[in-house]
Design a protein around this motif. Structure first.
Motif, PDB file in Angstrom:
ATOM      1  N   ASP A  71      40.970  39.279  29.128  1.00 20.00           N
ATOM      2  CA  ASP A  71      41.225  39.490  30.550  1.00 20.00           C
ATOM      3  C   ASP A  71      41.465  38.188  31.303  1.00 20.00           C
ATOM      4  N   ARG A  74      40.129  36.047  35.166  1.00 20.44           N
ATOM      5  CA  ARG A  74      39.173  37.000  35.763  1.00 20.44           C
ATOM      6  C   ARG A  74      38.121  37.429  34.748  1.00 20.44           C
ATOM      7  N   GLY A  78      34.554  36.612  35.866  1.00 23.14           N
ATOM      8  CA  GLY A  78      33.965  37.827  36.409  1.00 23.14           C
ATOM      9  C   GLY A  78      34.415  38.148  37.825  1.00 23.14           C
ATOM     10  N   ARG A  79      34.031  39.338  38.271  1.00 28.86           N
ATOM     11  CA  ARG A  79      34.471  39.858  39.570  1.00 28.86           C
ATOM     12  C   ARG A  79      33.999  39.030  40.754  1.00 28.86           C
ATOM     13  N   GLU A  80      32.814  38.439  40.669  1.00 27.02           N
ATOM     14  CA  GLU A  80      32.292  37.648  41.786  1.00 27.02           C
ATOM     15  C   GLU A  80      32.791  36.216  41.758  1.00 27.02           C
ATOM     16  N   ASN A  81      32.710  35.597  40.608  1.00 28.14           N
ATOM     17  CA  ASN A  81      33.015  34.166  40.525  1.00 28.14           C
ATOM     18  C   ASN A  81      34.500  33.843  40.521  1.00 28.14           C
ATOM     19  N   ALA A  82      35.327  34.697  39.952  1.00 24.78           N
ATOM     20  CA  ALA A  82      36.765  34.411  39.909  1.00 24.78           C
ATOM     21  C   ALA A  82      37.358  34.303  41.318  1.00 24.78           C
ATOM     22  N   PRO A  83      37.130  35.274  42.213  1.00 24.86           N
ATOM     23  CA  PRO A  83      37.698  35.150  43.559  1.00 24.86           C
ATOM     24  C   PRO A  83      37.140  33.955  44.333  1.00 24.86           C
TER      25      PRO A  83
END
Length: 97
Positions: A71, A74, A78-83
């Motif tokens: 993936d 991202r 992960g969902r929190e750290n990538a953005p």
């Protein structure tokens, strides 16, 4: 100017960025999270890219070494750290002018 960049962006692309400024930009992010070795290596790759080039296109996150991970970027962060990391990159890029 090169590729429609502003003069500050062009100059920064030639001389890169100051390591101290980059350390400050990433300090909170690094202090607030426990990262695995692959994540830490990837953050250092991003920092080195900024040092060398003064700017980082977000498309770069879809290239090596990030696409080596399931993936991609991202999946790695992960969902929190990538953005949040993308936000830091955008913030540094916006300082180019």
């Amino acid at each position: 100017n090169r590729d429609g960049q502003s003069l500050p962006a062009f100059v920064r692309s030639l001389v890169g960025m100051d390591k101290e400024a980059l350390s400050k930009a990433f300090a909170g992010y690094l202090d607030e999270n426990a990262f695995n070795p692959n994540q830490i290596d990837s953050i250092y790759i991003i920092i080195e890219h900024f040092e060398k080039n003064g700017y980082m296109a977000l498309e770069r996150l879809r290239e090596q070494p990030f696409k080596n991970y399931q993936d991609g970027f991202r999946g790695l962060f992960g969902r929190e750290n990538a953005p949040r990391l993308v936000s830091i990159i955008k913030e540094i890029n916006s300082q180019v002018g």
